[in-house]
Design a protein around this motif. Structure first.
Motif, PDB file in Angstrom:
ATOM      1  N   ILE A  84       9.690  91.028  57.755  1.00 58.80           N
ATOM      2  CA  ILE A  84       9.197  89.876  57.004  1.00 58.80           C
ATOM      3  C   ILE A  84       9.726  88.616  57.683  1.00 58.80           C
ATOM      4  N   LYS A  85       9.233  87.473  57.241  1.00 58.13           N
ATOM      5  CA  LYS A  85       9.773  86.219  57.760  1.00 58.13           C
ATOM      6  C   LYS A  85      11.257  86.183  57.445  1.00 58.13           C
ATOM      7  N   HIS A  86      11.977  85.380  58.185  1.00 61.13           N
ATOM      8  CA  HIS A  86      13.412  85.490  58.163  1.00 61.13           C
ATOM      9  C   HIS A  86      14.063  84.911  56.910  1.00 61.13           C
ATOM     10  N   GLY A 100       3.678  79.104  50.574  1.00 62.46           N
ATOM     11  CA  GLY A 100       2.661  78.687  51.547  1.00 62.46           C
ATOM     12  C   GLY A 100       2.530  79.698  52.676  1.00 62.46           C
ATOM     13  N   LEU A 101       1.529  79.471  53.545  1.00 55.77           N
ATOM     14  CA  LEU A 101       1.221  80.418  54.627  1.00 55.77           C
ATOM     15  C   LEU A 101       2.410  80.753  55.521  1.00 55.77           C
ATOM     16  N   LEU A 102       3.235  79.755  55.772  1.00 56.18           N
ATOM     17  CA  LEU A 102       4.342  79.946  56.715  1.00 56.18           C
ATOM     18  C   LEU A 102       5.346  80.961  56.202  1.00 56.18           C
ATOM     19  N   PHE A 108      -0.662  88.851  49.635  1.00 51.38           N
ATOM     20  CA  PHE A 108      -0.884  87.452  49.258  1.00 51.38           C
ATOM     21  C   PHE A 108      -1.057  86.592  50.513  1.00 51.38           C
ATOM     22  N   TRP A 109      -0.130  86.778  51.485  1.00 53.15           N
ATOM     23  CA  TRP A 109      -0.233  86.027  52.747  1.00 53.15           C
ATOM     24  C   TRP A 109      -1.572  86.297  53.424  1.00 53.15           C
ATOM     25  N   GLN A 110      -1.962  87.592  53.473  1.00 56.02           N
ATOM     26  CA  GLN A 110      -3.176  87.950  54.197  1.00 56.02           C
ATOM     27  C   GLN A 110      -4.404  87.272  53.572  1.00 56.02           C
ATOM     28  N   GLN A 112      -4.432  84.472  51.772  1.00 57.61           N
ATOM     29  CA  GLN A 112      -4.380  83.031  52.030  1.00 57.61           C
ATOM     30  C   GLN A 112      -4.765  82.726  53.478  1.00 57.61           C
ATOM     31  N   ARG A 113      -4.335  83.583  54.389  1.00 59.96           N
ATOM     32  CA  ARG A 113      -4.633  83.361  55.808  1.00 59.96           C
ATOM     33  C   ARG A 113      -6.143  83.441  56.039  1.00 59.96           C
ATOM     34  N   ARG A 114      -6.787  84.419  55.394  1.00 63.59           N
ATOM     35  CA  ARG A 114      -8.251  84.540  55.550  1.00 63.59           C
ATOM     36  C   ARG A 114      -8.964  83.308  55.008  1.00 63.59           C
ATOM     37  N   THR A 166      -8.239  65.154  59.079  1.00 62.09           N
ATOM     38  CA  THR A 166      -9.173  66.206  59.496  1.00 62.09           C
ATOM     39  C   THR A 166      -9.144  67.389  58.538  1.00 62.09           C
ATOM     40  N   LEU A 167      -7.954  67.883  58.198  1.00 65.22           N
ATOM     41  CA  LEU A 167      -7.890  69.107  57.397  1.00 65.22           C
ATOM     42  C   LEU A 167      -8.059  68.839  55.907  1.00 65.22           C
ATOM     43  N   PHE A 168      -7.637  67.661  55.467  1.00 63.69           N
ATOM     44  CA  PHE A 168      -7.735  67.376  54.033  1.00 63.69           C
ATOM     45  C   PHE A 168      -8.740  66.270  53.734  1.00 63.69           C
ATOM     46  N   GLU A 274       4.464  67.867  62.831  1.00 67.26           N
ATOM     47  CA  GLU A 274       5.666  67.640  63.648  1.00 67.26           C
ATOM     48  C   GLU A 274       5.632  68.440  64.960  1.00 67.26           C
ATOM     49  N   THR A 275       5.134  69.688  64.896  1.00 64.87           N
ATOM     50  CA  THR A 275       5.088  70.521  66.101  1.00 64.87           C
ATOM     51  C   THR A 275       4.264  69.843  67.205  1.00 64.87           C
ATOM     52  N   THR A 276       3.073  69.379  66.838  1.00 65.56           N
ATOM     53  CA  THR A 276       2.196  68.764  67.840  1.00 65.56           C
ATOM     54  C   THR A 276       2.806  67.441  68.326  1.00 65.56           C
ATOM     55  N   GLY A 339      12.100  83.720  63.630  1.00 65.67           N
ATOM     56  CA  GLY A 339      12.961  84.761  63.063  1.00 65.67           C
ATOM     57  C   GLY A 339      12.185  85.774  62.255  1.00 65.67           C
ATOM     58  N   ARG A 340      12.713  86.965  62.228  1.00 63.21           N
ATOM     59  CA  ARG A 340      12.178  88.029  61.374  1.00 63.21           C
ATOM     60  C   ARG A 340      13.359  88.770  60.756  1.00 63.21           C
ATOM     61  N   GLN A 341      13.064  89.505  59.698  1.00 65.93           N
ATOM     62  CA  GLN A 341      14.098  90.352  59.104  1.00 65.93           C
ATOM     63  C   GLN A 341      13.479  91.706  58.818  1.00 65.93           C
ATOM     64  N   PRO A 404       0.094  89.219  64.213  1.00 61.67           N
ATOM     65  CA  PRO A 404      -0.714  88.749  63.076  1.00 61.67           C
ATOM     66  C   PRO A 404      -0.270  87.382  62.549  1.00 61.67           C
ATOM     67  N   ARG A 405       1.001  87.002  62.781  1.00 55.43           N
ATOM     68  CA  ARG A 405       1.472  85.724  62.237  1.00 55.43           C
ATOM     69  C   ARG A 405       1.481  84.628  63.297  1.00 55.43           C
ATOM     70  N   ILE A 406       0.689  84.812  64.313  1.00 52.59           N
ATOM     71  CA  ILE A 406       0.570  83.762  65.336  1.00 52.59           C
ATOM     72  C   ILE A 406       0.109  82.465  64.655  1.00 52.59           C
ATOM     73  N   CYS A 407       0.482  81.351  65.244  1.00 57.60           N
ATOM     74  CA  CYS A 407       0.145  80.043  64.657  1.00 57.60           C
ATOM     75  C   CYS A 407      -1.349  79.939  64.339  1.00 57.60           C
ATOM     76  N   ILE A 408      -1.663  79.627  63.112  1.00 56.41           N
ATOM     77  CA  ILE A 408      -3.069  79.487  62.718  1.00 56.41           C
ATOM     78  C   ILE A 408      -3.673  78.219  63.336  1.00 56.41           C
TER      79      ILE A 408
HETATM   80  C1  HEM Z   1       2.040  72.351  69.426  1.00 54.41           C
HETATM   81  C2  HEM Z   1       1.851  72.587  68.153  1.00 54.41           C
HETATM   82  C3  HEM Z   1       2.287  73.831  67.423  1.00 54.41           C
HETATM   83  C4  HEM Z   1       3.209  74.771  67.755  1.00 54.41           C
HETATM   84  C5  HEM Z   1       4.077  74.839  69.014  1.00 54.41           C
HETATM   85  C6  HEM Z   1       3.244  75.747  66.679  1.00 54.41           C
HETATM   86  C7  HEM Z   1       4.034  76.879  66.674  1.00 54.41           C
HETATM   87  C8  HEM Z   1       3.966  77.865  65.705  1.00 54.41           C
HETATM   88  C9  HEM Z   1       4.636  79.136  65.776  1.00 54.41           C
HETATM   89  C10 HEM Z   1       5.576  79.588  66.897  1.00 54.41           C
HETATM   90  C11 HEM Z   1       4.311  79.830  64.670  1.00 54.41           C
HETATM   91  C12 HEM Z   1       4.738  81.253  64.315  1.00 54.41           C
HETATM   92  C13 HEM Z   1       6.020  81.276  63.524  1.00 54.41           C
HETATM   93  C14 HEM Z   1       6.506  82.691  63.303  1.00 54.41           C
HETATM   94  O1  HEM Z   1       5.952  83.643  63.815  1.00 54.41           O
HETATM   95  O2  HEM Z   1       7.496  82.816  62.559  1.00 54.41           O
HETATM   96  C15 HEM Z   1       3.444  78.994  63.863  1.00 54.41           C
HETATM   97  C16 HEM Z   1       2.916  79.348  62.629  1.00 54.41           C
HETATM   98  C17 HEM Z   1       2.150  78.512  61.868  1.00 54.41           C
HETATM   99  N1  HEM Z   1       1.620  77.295  62.247  1.00 54.41           N
HETATM  100 FE1  HEM Z   1       1.888  76.393  64.017  1.00 54.41          FE
HETATM  101  N2  HEM Z   1       2.354  75.349  65.716  1.00 54.41           N
HETATM  102  C18 HEM Z   1       1.730  74.198  66.132  1.00 54.41           C
HETATM  103  C19 HEM Z   1       0.738  73.494  65.465  1.00 54.41           C
HETATM  104  C20 HEM Z   1       0.255  73.818  64.227  1.00 54.41           C
HETATM  105  C21 HEM Z   1      -0.799  73.107  63.532  1.00 54.41           C
HETATM  106  C22 HEM Z   1      -1.556  71.905  64.094  1.00 54.41           C
HETATM  107  C23 HEM Z   1      -0.943  73.695  62.297  1.00 54.41           C
HETATM  108  C24 HEM Z   1      -1.870  73.347  61.156  1.00 54.41           C
HETATM  109  C25 HEM Z   1      -2.532  72.287  61.047  1.00 54.41           C
HETATM  110  C26 HEM Z   1       0.002  74.789  62.237  1.00 54.41           C
HETATM  111  C27 HEM Z   1       0.177  75.614  61.148  1.00 54.41           C
HETATM  112  C28 HEM Z   1       0.903  76.788  61.182  1.00 54.41           C
HETATM  113  C29 HEM Z   1       0.966  77.719  60.066  1.00 54.41           C
HETATM  114  C30 HEM Z   1       0.321  77.541  58.702  1.00 54.41           C
HETATM  115  C31 HEM Z   1       1.741  78.806  60.499  1.00 54.41           C
HETATM  116  C32 HEM Z   1       2.047  80.070  59.708  1.00 54.41           C
HETATM  117  C33 HEM Z   1       0.972  81.094  60.021  1.00 54.41           C
HETATM  118  C34 HEM Z   1       1.148  82.423  59.310  1.00 54.41           C
HETATM  119  O3  HEM Z   1       2.283  82.867  59.139  1.00 54.41           O
HETATM  120  O4  HEM Z   1       0.122  83.006  58.987  1.00 54.41           O
HETATM  121  N3  HEM Z   1       0.696  74.835  63.421  1.00 54.41           N
HETATM  122  N4  HEM Z   1       3.224  77.810  64.526  1.00 54.41           N
END
Ligand code: HEM
Length: 467
Positions: A84-86, A100-102, A108-110, A112-114, A166-168, A274-276, A339-341, A404-408
């Motif tokens: 599971i997530k950590h 939430g999805l993260l 439940f996650w599956q 929401q992801r769909r 864009t998303l909202f 923040e990631t982007t 992280g995972r556990q 399966p939990r790659i960034c959506i």
């Molecule tokens: C450069 C930009 C981004 C990076 C580097 C990034 C990176 C990641 C990574 C590494 C994960 C997987 C975390 C894990 O496996 O524990 C993740 C999950 C996620 N990201 Fe991103 N992300 C980015 C942009 C975005 C954007 C733009 C969105 C949405 C608008 C987003 C939404 C999510 C969500 C909702 C998850 C959870 C997915 C799930 O567990 O089903 N991310 N991201």
């Protein structure tokens, strides 16, 4: 739609061989101090000295730092149902992300992801280009020739507006400043919480907890207003992510509760901006020191786009710009550790580990591994111009995670970052102004401490070619 997690092979069997050992640990606290003093340094030293699978101890929580690409594939793909997530990290952030999805799990996650997936795929995704380019152009209108500015704070502001828009399908206007301040507080508080081995409940009246709760209330207020406004005007005619989530019904015909909607909206706002922003800030830090790289990007952009607004159709012609972005995320992966556990006994790298083992996978370590990347510490965008991406083991480069939990938001983020870079370089050239290297701050994302100061030069319209 097919089951995201289907057709995944069975987990591996244990095999004999010496069990990995880890660094010396303090009684009771284990490696907590070493880690919290300098997370990136601790990860780097540990992986270099103790190898690809290193047992660790976080105040009694057994952990493993895993840098073996096959073992990572086992954890994230082959055997993903055993994890599971950590909890060690995310239990600190329940009040913020909720379900939430993260952070949610299982069926439940599956579901929401769909529900959330379509706006991130296909034609709908490509149609966000005008919003991204428009927001970037508006930001650039205020940039003066010769001024020095912090591009990191500008990218944070820009990507927050873009996600909301864009998303909202919402303009944040009056809320941006409050939201930005709240998100800053949350990042600092989460960083402090993630490096603690124990949980201090949110209700304990410590100053940090008060700041954290206040910041959550600010974010919640904005999201709640967004949801109420959409309810009032009806979401039937819209196709943005918020409307889709609101229109969804479960197997009993029930809509998502406001709490669940709030959790998804907060998660996407936070995960999606923040990631982007951080990826773009590090890109500017790197190219800001390399005029010849900027010149090649600019030439590519001028040739492909000229002076008109960029569109998603231009992206295939921006190969070098994409290489630059990939190289920046290699050196400074925004999600520097995932992280995972384990929820049951599992085999990792041939050895059995009990249920409850924490697993840390660090793109920071993997992306700087000389076995996969020549002169790994150097910024060399051309390393991506050949077939490197195809030759690399699947998990040697993983800024967006995997399985399966790659960034959506992966495709959204790449498109957004490339369109922002292209639009910026159409209008400005910018040089990094710092005197000494910027230290990466391993907060919830890998932030550049102190920001990224750039001196801006506006480009004249004539220099852009086919305007
Ligand atoms: C450069 C930009 C981004 C990076 C580097 C990034 C990176 C990641 C990574 C590494 C994960 C997987 C975390 C894990 O496996 O524990 C993740 C999950 C996620 N990201 Fe991103 N992300 C980015 C942009 C975005 C954007 C733009 C969105 C949405 C608008 C987003 C939404 C999510 C969500 C909702 C998850 C959870 C997915 C799930 O567990 O089903 N991310 N991201």
């Amino acid at each position: 739609m097919t089951d995201i997690a289907s057709e995944i092979p069975e987990p591996r069997e244990p095999r004999a061989g010496p069990r990995p050992v880890g660094p010396p640990a303090l009684p009771f606290l284990g490696h907590v101090f070493d880690y919290s003093r300098d997370p990136l340094g601790f990860w780097t030293r540990t992986a270099r000295h103790y190898g690809d699978i290193v047992p660790l101890n976080f105040a009694g929580w057994p952990g493993l730092l895993v840098s073996d690409v096959d073992a990572i594939e086992d954890i994230l793909v082959r055997d993903h149902r055993s994890y599971i997530k950590h909890q060690l990290m995310w239990r600190h952030a329940t009040a913020l992300f909720g379900q939430g999805l993260l952070t949610s799990e299982g069926a439940f996650w599956q579901r929401q992801r769909r529900l959330a997936a379509p706006p991130f795929a296909g034609r709908q995704l490509l149609a966000y280009d005008a919003g991204i380019v428009g927001a970037t152009s508006r930001m650039l209108e205020g940039w003066r020739d010769g001024e020095t500015l912090d591009v990191h704070s500008r990218m944070m502001n820009l990507t927050l507006r873009i996600v909301a828009n864009t998303l909202f399908d919402t303009e944040l206007e009056g809320d941006v400043a409050d939201l930005e301040q709240a998100l800053d507080v949350l990042a600092a508080e989460l960083e402090a919480r993630f490096s603690r081995p124990f949980v201090i409940p949110d209700y304990v009246p410590l100053p940090g907890n008060r700041r954290y709760r206040r910041a959550i209330r600010t974010v919640e207020a904005v999201v709640t207003r967004m949801i109420a406004a959409r309810r009032a005007e009806g979401c039937e005619k819209r196709n943005d992510l918020l409307s889709r989530l609101m229109a969804a019904r479960d197997e009993n015909g029930q809509p998502m509760s406001d709490t669940r909607l709030r959790d998804e909206a907060v998660t996407l706002l936070l995960a999606g901006h923040e990631t982007t922003a951080v990826a773009l800030s590090w890109t500017w830090y790197l190219i800001g020191q390399r005029p010849e790289v900027r010149a090649r990007m600019t030439a590519e952009i001028d040739q492909a786009i000229g002076g008109r607004p960029a569109t998603s159709g231009d992206l295939p012609n921006l190969g070098f710009t994409e290489n630059v972005l990939m190289e920046a995320m290699r050196l400074y992966p925004p999600a520097w550790t995932i992280g995972r556990q384990s929820t049951k006994a599992t085999v990792i790298g041939g050895h059995a580990y009990p249920a409850g083992t924490s697993v840390f996978i660090s793109p920071w370590i993997l992306h700087r591994d000389e076995r996969h990347f020549d002169r790994a510490d150097e910024f060399r965008p051309d390393r991506w111009s050949g077939d490197l991406a195809q030759r690399l083991p699947r998990f040697a480069y993983m800024p967006f995670g995997g399985g399966p939990r790659i960034c959506i938001g992966q495709r959204f983020a790449m498109m957004e970052a490339m369109l922002i870079l292209a639009t910026m370089l159409q209008h400005v050239d910018a040089e990094w102004q710092g005197m000494s290297a910027i230290t990466p701050q391993p907060s919830i994302t890998l932030r550049p401490i102190g920001g990224v100061q750039l001196r801006v030069r506006r480009r004249s319209a004539g220099s852009r070619g086919n305007d």
